[in-house]
Design an enzyme around this catalytic site. Structure first.
Site, PDB file in Angstrom:
ATOM      1  N   ASP A 151       0.828  -1.212   0.000  1.00 22.77           N
ATOM      2  CA  ASP A 151       0.000   0.000   0.000  1.00 22.77           C
ATOM      3  C   ASP A 151       0.857   1.255   0.000  1.00 22.77           C
ATOM      4  O   ASP A 151       0.323   2.353  -0.137  1.00 22.77           O
ATOM      5  CB  ASP A 151      -0.928   0.004   1.218  1.00 22.77           C
ATOM      6  CG  ASP A 151      -1.929   1.143   1.203  1.00 22.77           C
ATOM      7  OD1 ASP A 151      -2.587   1.342   0.154  1.00 22.77           O
ATOM      8  OD2 ASP A 151      -2.049   1.856   2.221  1.00 22.77           O
ATOM      9  N   GLU A 168       5.307   8.267  -4.576  1.00 25.44           N
ATOM     10  CA  GLU A 168       3.857   8.236  -4.713  1.00 25.44           C
ATOM     11  C   GLU A 168       3.365   9.532  -5.336  1.00 25.44           C
ATOM     12  O   GLU A 168       3.789  10.602  -4.893  1.00 25.44           O
ATOM     13  CB  GLU A 168       3.204   8.018  -3.341  1.00 25.44           C
ATOM     14  CG  GLU A 168       3.573   6.688  -2.703  1.00 25.44           C
ATOM     15  CD  GLU A 168       2.917   6.477  -1.356  1.00 25.44           C
ATOM     16  OE1 GLU A 168       2.086   7.316  -0.940  1.00 25.44           O
ATOM     17  OE2 GLU A 168       3.229   5.478  -0.685  1.00 25.44           O
ATOM     18  N   HIS A 218      -1.904   3.633  -1.461  1.00 23.89           N
ATOM     19  CA  HIS A 218      -1.779   4.226  -0.121  1.00 23.89           C
ATOM     20  C   HIS A 218      -3.159   4.555   0.448  1.00 23.89           C
ATOM     21  O   HIS A 218      -3.456   5.693   0.807  1.00 23.89           O
ATOM     22  CB  HIS A 218      -0.892   5.468  -0.139  1.00 23.89           C
ATOM     23  CG  HIS A 218      -0.248   5.736   1.189  1.00 23.89           C
ATOM     24  ND1 HIS A 218       0.935   6.426   1.328  1.00 23.89           N
ATOM     25  CD2 HIS A 218      -0.616   5.410   2.465  1.00 23.89           C
ATOM     26  CE1 HIS A 218       1.264   6.511   2.606  1.00 23.89           C
ATOM     27  NE2 HIS A 218       0.331   5.894   3.309  1.00 23.89           N
ATOM     28  N   GLY A 266      -4.397   3.001   3.231  1.00 16.52           N
ATOM     29  CA  GLY A 266      -4.495   2.501   4.585  1.00 16.52           C
ATOM     30  C   GLY A 266      -5.373   3.333   5.494  1.00 16.52           C
ATOM     31  O   GLY A 266      -6.166   2.806   6.266  1.00 16.52           O
TER      32      GLY A 266
END
Length: 322
Positions: free
Chosen positions: A264, A269, A288, A290
């Site tokens: 994740d 990013e 990402h 989470g």
């Protein structure tokens, strides 16, 4: 009276304004939201130059001394969460910028880690894609049980402890390790203790990372660590991408020593479109997510509104750079 200008960054899903009572700040504050992440530092500085307040989403944007020097109007920087390694707190203080945080929620990231693990072990993405594509073959794969396997939890904080509970509920043999772990602490958690990271890696069928990223943990899983893992083991990382050497991870996945990875978080990013991880069939990845839940966003943005109101009143709360 001229309104104070506030920028909300990285509102990818267009949910920020609906998640909290921003209207209560009017007419004192004028809100502008941005849905994209700007990687170019010159473009970022130009975008934010006019704003007195910036609301940053987690660690997506780096605020260093060089950027603060180019944002002379910035007075309040709100970060979602109470820890943000992407903000140079000393540089912010030197630039006269107050940095404040918000509360958050622990559960969603641990839940996603378990979702990625289940997806890996039962090949859920491939079977779901085949189902919706109308594939002529009804079943494509065979899965693997979690019950009876060994779960290695690296990092025994709040997130790690939740994953420990999930593993025990699924009938797994759980072993833990962190820099400060002891046999007594692991006994208190109802799990086995690994004397070293290498011992944990050699024992575990599943390795789940729940460490804070710092100078000691950066690259803690590299080529040597992948060599120590059991054949057929899988790795789950929902903490921070740089905990893992990405080049070594790709090599281990391509070579078959590592059966799969549930990811994740990444070094960069958003992950570049040509990144090798995007082409590996034994990688199940999310962008990402989470902490990305309705409930967490309501906490983040609700507290951000509270932070801004308190700052306007001259009594800032949750200050991170006093």
């Amino acid at each position: 009276m001229t309104a104070v200008r506030c920028a909300i960054l990285d509102d990818y899903q267009d949910v920020a304004l609906g998640a909290a009572g921003w209207a209560t700040l009017a007419p004192a504050v004028a809100i502008t939201r941005f849905a994209d992440n700007v990687a170019d530092r010159d473009a970022l500085a130009q975008r934010l130059a006019a704003f007195e307040i910036v609301v940053a989403m987690r660690e997506r944007t780096t605020f260093d001394a060089a950027l603060f020097a180019r944002l002379p109007n910035l007075k309040l920087l709100v970060t979602t969460g109470m820890v943000n390694a992407a903000i140079d707190m000393a540089a912010a203080k030197a630039a006269g910028v107050t940095v404040v945080g918000t509360r958050g929620s622990v559960g969603p990231a641990a839940e996603l880690a378990w979702g990625l693990l289940l997806a890996l072990m039962r090949n859920i993405p491939a079977e779901n894609a085949n189902f919706h594509a109308g594939g002529t073959q009804w079943q494509l794969t065979t899965g693997r049980d979690l019950h009876g396997r060994t779960l290695g939890v690296v990092g025994l904080g709040k997130l790690g402890q939740r994953v420990i509970a999930y593993g025990k509920a699924f009938g797994m043999d759980v072993v833990g390790w962190s820099k400060n772990s002891t046999p007594e602490r692991c006994e208190g958690l109802g799990i086995g203790h690994a004397a070293s990271l290498h011992e944990l890696l050699a024992r575990a069928d599943v390795v789940s990372l729940h460490l804070t990223l710092n100078t000691e943990t950066r690259g803690i899983i590299g080529a040597a660590e992948f060599e120590r893992m059991k054949p057929g083991a899988v790795l789950v990382n929902t903490s921070r991408g740089p905990l893992v050497d990405e080049a070594a991870l790709v090599t281990a996945l391509r070579g078959g020593g590592l059966a799969g990875a549930g990811l994740d978080t990444f070094d960069t990013e958003p992950l570049p479109l040509d990144h090798a991880l995007r082409d590996l069939p034994n990688v199940i990845a999310t962008p990402h997510l989470g902490y990305v839940t309705d409930e967490t966003y309501r906490i983040y943005y609700g507290d951000a509104v509270e932070d801004i109101r308190a700052w306007l009143d001259g009594n800032p709360v949750r200050i991170l750079n006093p």
